[in-house]
Design an enzyme around this catalytic site. Structure first.
Site, PDB file in Angstrom:
ATOM      1  N   LYS A 246     -68.137 -10.610  19.259  1.00 21.04           N
ATOM      2  CA  LYS A 246     -67.338 -10.571  18.011  1.00 21.04           C
ATOM      3  C   LYS A 246     -68.351 -11.549  17.065  1.00 21.04           C
ATOM      4  O   LYS A 246     -68.677 -10.756  15.695  1.00 21.04           O
ATOM      5  CB  LYS A 246     -65.969 -11.132  18.056  1.00 21.04           C
ATOM      6  CG  LYS A 246     -65.169 -11.492  16.790  1.00 21.04           C
ATOM      7  CD  LYS A 246     -63.766 -11.572  17.134  1.00 21.04           C
ATOM      8  CE  LYS A 246     -63.224 -12.875  17.504  1.00 21.04           C
ATOM      9  NZ  LYS A 246     -63.403 -13.734  16.253  1.00 21.04           N
ATOM     10  N   SER A 247     -68.796 -12.700  17.390  1.00 17.41           N
ATOM     11  CA  SER A 247     -69.575 -13.486  16.714  1.00 17.41           C
ATOM     12  C   SER A 247     -70.795 -12.797  16.118  1.00 17.41           C
ATOM     13  O   SER A 247     -71.183 -12.832  14.925  1.00 17.41           O
ATOM     14  CB  SER A 247     -69.969 -14.864  17.100  1.00 17.41           C
ATOM     15  OG  SER A 247     -68.671 -15.709  17.578  1.00 17.41           O
TER      16      SER A 247
ATOM     17  N   ARG B 116     -55.302 -21.687   8.122  1.00 18.04           N
ATOM     18  CA  ARG B 116     -56.444 -22.249   8.600  1.00 18.04           C
ATOM     19  C   ARG B 116     -57.233 -22.978   7.512  1.00 18.04           C
ATOM     20  O   ARG B 116     -57.237 -22.775   6.271  1.00 18.04           O
ATOM     21  CB  ARG B 116     -57.385 -21.107   9.088  1.00 18.04           C
ATOM     22  CG  ARG B 116     -56.567 -20.645  10.296  1.00 18.04           C
ATOM     23  CD  ARG B 116     -57.251 -19.607  11.123  1.00 18.04           C
ATOM     24  NE  ARG B 116     -58.378 -20.241  11.972  1.00 18.04           N
ATOM     25  CZ  ARG B 116     -59.143 -19.389  12.615  1.00 18.04           C
ATOM     26  NH1 ARG B 116     -58.936 -18.140  12.586  1.00 18.04           N
ATOM     27  NH2 ARG B 116     -59.974 -20.089  13.462  1.00 18.04           N
TER      28      ARG B 116
ATOM     29  N   SER C 126     -68.638 -26.847  14.920  1.00 20.68           N
ATOM     30  CA  SER C 126     -68.260 -25.792  14.344  1.00 20.68           C
ATOM     31  C   SER C 126     -69.519 -24.894  13.695  1.00 20.68           C
ATOM     32  O   SER C 126     -69.847 -25.226  12.922  1.00 20.68           O
ATOM     33  CB  SER C 126     -67.197 -25.838  13.418  1.00 20.68           C
ATOM     34  OG  SER C 126     -66.820 -24.650  12.652  1.00 20.68           O
TER      35      SER C 126
ATOM     36  N   GLN D 139     -69.101 -22.021  12.570  1.00 19.66           N
ATOM     37  CA  GLN D 139     -68.485 -21.545  11.109  1.00 19.66           C
ATOM     38  C   GLN D 139     -68.839 -22.220  10.150  1.00 19.66           C
ATOM     39  O   GLN D 139     -69.514 -21.782   9.032  1.00 19.66           O
ATOM     40  CB  GLN D 139     -67.087 -21.039  11.367  1.00 19.66           C
ATOM     41  CG  GLN D 139     -66.552 -20.000  12.434  1.00 19.66           C
ATOM     42  CD  GLN D 139     -65.163 -19.626  12.168  1.00 19.66           C
ATOM     43  OE1 GLN D 139     -64.569 -20.201  11.712  1.00 19.66           O
ATOM     44  NE2 GLN D 139     -64.712 -18.632  13.024  1.00 19.66           N
TER      45      GLN D 139
ATOM     46  N   ASP E 291     -62.911 -20.788  22.717  1.00 20.34           N
ATOM     47  CA  ASP E 291     -62.065 -19.580  22.886  1.00 20.34           C
ATOM     48  C   ASP E 291     -61.489 -19.380  23.960  1.00 20.34           C
ATOM     49  O   ASP E 291     -60.501 -18.484  24.085  1.00 20.34           O
ATOM     50  CB  ASP E 291     -62.914 -18.403  22.115  1.00 20.34           C
ATOM     51  CG  ASP E 291     -63.152 -18.672  20.703  1.00 20.34           C
ATOM     52  OD1 ASP E 291     -62.620 -19.506  19.910  1.00 20.34           O
ATOM     53  OD2 ASP E 291     -63.872 -18.116  20.145  1.00 20.34           O
TER      54      ASP E 291
ATOM     55  N   LYS F 120     -56.857 -22.867  15.189  1.00 23.50           N
ATOM     56  CA  LYS F 120     -57.574 -21.586  15.395  1.00 23.50           C
ATOM     57  C   LYS F 120     -56.479 -20.461  15.067  1.00 23.50           C
ATOM     58  O   LYS F 120     -55.583 -20.664  14.209  1.00 23.50           O
ATOM     59  CB  LYS F 120     -57.791 -21.335  17.273  1.00 23.50           C
ATOM     60  CG  LYS F 120     -58.923 -22.110  17.665  1.00 23.50           C
ATOM     61  CD  LYS F 120     -59.982 -21.823  16.896  1.00 23.50           C
ATOM     62  CE  LYS F 120     -61.297 -22.672  17.545  1.00 23.50           C
ATOM     63  NZ  LYS F 120     -62.419 -22.155  16.784  1.00 23.50           N
TER      64      LYS F 120
HETATM   65  C1  S3P Z   1     -66.980 -18.651  15.933  1.00 25.95           C
HETATM   66  C2  S3P Z   1     -66.989 -19.979  15.893  1.00 25.95           C
HETATM   67  C3  S3P Z   1     -65.951 -20.638  16.717  1.00 25.95           C
HETATM   68  C4  S3P Z   1     -65.073 -19.804  17.406  1.00 25.95           C
HETATM   69  C5  S3P Z   1     -64.933 -18.179  16.499  1.00 25.95           C
HETATM   70  C6  S3P Z   1     -65.945 -17.661  16.376  1.00 25.95           C
HETATM   71  C7  S3P Z   1     -68.243 -18.121  15.104  1.00 25.95           C
HETATM   72  O1  S3P Z   1     -65.246 -21.164  15.670  1.00 25.95           O
HETATM   73  O2  S3P Z   1     -63.815 -20.246  17.746  1.00 25.95           O
HETATM   74  O3  S3P Z   1     -63.781 -17.573  17.347  1.00 25.95           O
HETATM   75  O4  S3P Z   1     -68.486 -16.871  15.261  1.00 25.95           O
HETATM   76  O5  S3P Z   1     -69.055 -18.544  14.746  1.00 25.95           O
HETATM   77  P1  S3P Z   1     -65.538 -22.598  15.119  1.00 25.95           P
HETATM   78  O6  S3P Z   1     -66.717 -22.490  14.412  1.00 25.95           O
HETATM   79  O7  S3P Z   1     -64.222 -23.100  14.100  1.00 25.95           O
HETATM   80  O8  S3P Z   1     -65.652 -23.550  16.332  1.00 25.95           O
END
Ligand code: S3P
Length: 431
Positions: free
Chosen positions: A23-24, A123, A168, A170, A317, A344
Site C-alpha cells: 500500500k505505501s 486523525r 512517522s 507520513q 500496522d 490509526k
Molecule cells: C504509512 C506510514 C505509517 C503506517 C501507514 C502507512 C506510509 O503511518 O501506519 O499505514 O505509507 O507512510 P505513520 O506515518 O503515521 O506511522
C-alpha cells in the site's frame, strides 16, 4: 458500506498465495509518477480503496492515469504540472494520501480542498500542517487546520530542519516532498526512531538524491523527478495476517510469495522469530529498489515476548494481528511504546482489546500498548466488528479460523481498503 460475514473454524491452511502490492509503495508510485517528467508504469499496483483514492485525487489535478488490473500508467507532467482541481479531493479512508498530498501541494501554487471519511476526520493532521506552514504553505481547516476538511494553497517554500516528536513515515515524507519544492534549500527530518523509508528509496529511483543516516533524511530542493517503471512488492502488512494464521492454525504450512522485506518493515518477522515460530525467508536475487522474498510459515509452538522501542515503527500496522498471535503463545506478551496506535484508522488499543475480549482473550489495555496472557482458547459464538478498520477486520477473520464456535464479523467490507482479495486467499488456503 456496511457488510457482515459469518466465519467458522478452519482445520488447516495449506498452499501458496501471491501477496497483493504494498500500500505505501503503491501510493508513492502514483504520487511520484505524477510529479515526474515522463511516463511511469507501475506493475503489481495494489487495487485497494486507499490507493484508488490517491489515483482519483491526482486525476482531479489533471494527471492522466490509466488503471488496468494491477497495472497503472501515469503520464507525469513534471514537478510544476499539477492543475488546480475544480472538485474537492476526497481521500476516503487514507491517511497516507492525505498527509503526503499535503506535502506535495504545499509547494504547488494552486488551491485545493481535502476531505475524507469519518475516520480521517478524527486523525491528527497538525503533525503535518504545522511543519508545512512553517515552510511557507497556507493551510486552513477544522480546528485551525488540525483536522479535515482542509484547504491548502501552496507557495514559495523554505527548507527546514524538523525534529518530529513521532516516528512517522507520513510526516517525514510530507516534509521531504515539500522540501523538493524549495529553491535549492536543504530540508531535513529527524525522527526519534527510524520510520519506513519507502519515500527515500523511491525518490532515488526517480533520480533524486536523498541523504540518510540513522534517524534523519535530507533532500535539496529544485530537482526534477524522472519517470521510471516501478514493480510494487507484496505488502508485508498484508502478509502478516497469513503469517500469523499459518503459525496458529493447526497442521498448516503456507508460502507467501513476493513479499517486500524492506528492513524498516520487517518487525513482524523479528517477532515471529522471537516467539519461536517456524519460519523460512528466501530472499530473491537481483536488484530492485526494495528487497523481496518468499516466506514459508508453519504451525508453531509460541512463547510470549516483549515488543517496544525501535521495533514499534517496524511493525506498527501489524500490532492488531500480533495481539492475536500472543493469545496463542505461552505466557505474557507486552506491547509498549505504541501510543501511535491510538491515532490509526481506529484507536487500535481500544478496538483490539474490546474485540479480542469478546472472543475470550486475556488482554488488557495499557497507556501505550497492551498486555496479553496466553495461551487461551478463543471461544467464538460472538459478534465482533471491524469498526471500519481494515486491519481490525482481517485480524478478527484470522481469529475466527481458530475459534471454537463461529463468529459474526460486522463491516467486513472495510478490508477492501488494503486487501480486496483477502477472503479469496483465505478460501484458497483452507483445507
Ligand atoms: C504509512 C506510514 C505509517 C503506517 C501507514 C502507512 C506510509 O503511518 O501506519 O499505514 O505509507 O507512510 P505513520 O506515518 O503515521 O506511522
Amino acid at each position: 458500506m456496511s457488510s457482515n460475514k459469518n466465519l467458522s473454524k478452519i482445520s488447516r491452511l495449506v498452499g501458496s498465495i501471491e501477496i497483493p502490492g504494498d500500500k505505501s509503495i503503491s501510493h508513492r508510485a502514483v504520487m511520484f509518477g505524477s510529479m515526474a517528467k515522463g511516463k511511469t508504469e507501475i506493475s503489481n499496483f495494489l487495487m485497494g480503496a486507499d490507493c484508488l483514492s490517491t489515483v482519483s485525487c491526482f486525476q482531479k489535478m489533471g494527471v492522466e492515469i490509466q488503471v488496468e488490473e494491477k497495472v497503472v500508467t501515469v503520464e507525469g507532467k513534471g514537478i510544476d504540472g499539477l492543475k488546480e482541481p475544480s472538485d474537492i479531493l476526497d481521500v476516503g479512508n487514507s491517511g497516507t494520501t492525505t498527509r503526503l498530498m499535503l506535502g506535495i501541494l504545499s509547494g504547488t501554487p494552486i488551491h485545493a480542498c481535502i476531505i475524507g471519511d469519518e475516520s480521517i476526520a478524527r486523525r491528527p493532521m497538525s503533525r503535518v500542517t504545522n511543519p508545512l506552514r512553517s515552510m511557507g504553505a497556507s493551510i486552513d481547516g477544522r480546528e485551525n487546520g488540525q483536522y479535515t476538511p482542509l484547504s491548502i494553497r501552496g507557495g514559495n517554500l523554505k527548507g527546514i530542519t524538523y525534529e518530529s516528536p513521532v516516528a512517522s513515515a507520513q510526516v517525514k515524507s510530507a516534509i521531504l516532498l515539500a522540501g523538493l519544492r524549495t529553491n535549492n534549500e536543504k530540508t531535513t527530518v529527524i525522527e526519534p526512531h527510524k520510520s519506513r523509508d519507502h519515500t527515500e528509496r523511491m525518490l532515488r529511483a526517480f533520480g533524486v538524491e536523498v541523504h540518510e543516516d540513522e534517524t534523519s533524511a535530507t533532500v535539496i530542493g529544485g530537482k526534477e523527478l524522472t519517470a521510471t517503471d516501478i514493480f510494487v512488492p507484496g505488502d508485508i502488512s498484508s502478509a502478516a495476517f497469513f503469517l500469523v494464521a499459518g503459525a496458529i492454525v493447526p497442521n498448516s504450512e503456507i508460502t507467501l510469495k513476493n513479499v517486500g522485506i524492506n528492513p524498516t518493515r520487517t518487525g513482524i518477522l523479528d517477532v515471529l522469530k522471537m516467539m519461536g515460530a517456524t519460519i523460512e525467508i528466501i530472499q530473491h536475487d537481483g536488484q530492485s529498489f526494495e528487497p523481496i522474498a518468499d516466506i514459508i510459515i508453519k504451525t508453531s509452538t509460541l512463547n510470549g515476548t516483549i515488543i517496544g522501542g525501535d521495533l514499534i515503527p517496524k511493525l506498527i500496522d501489524e500490532i492488531p494481528v500480533i495481539a492475536l498471535l500472543a493469545t496463542q503463545a505461552e505466557g505474557e506478551t507486552i506491547i509498549k511504546d505504541a501510543s501511535e496506535l491510538k491515532v490509526k484508522e481506529t484507536n487500535r488499543i481500544d478496538t483490539v482489546v474490546s474485540e479480542l475480549t469478546k472472543l475470550g482473550a486475556n488482554i488488557k489495555a495499557t497507556d501505550d500498548g497492551m498486555i496479553i496472557s496466553g495461551r487461551t482458547t478463543l471461544k467464538g459464538n460472538a459478534t465482533v466488528s471491524s469498526h471500519g478498520d481494515h486491519r481490525i477486520g482481517m485480524m478478527l477473520a484470522i481469529a475466527a479460523c481458530i475459534a471454537d464456535e463461529p463468529i459474526q464479523l460486522i463491516d467486513a467490507k472495510a478490508i477492501d481498503v488494503s486487501y480486496p482479495t483477502f477472503f479469496e486467499h483465505l478460501a484458497q488456503l483452507s483445507k
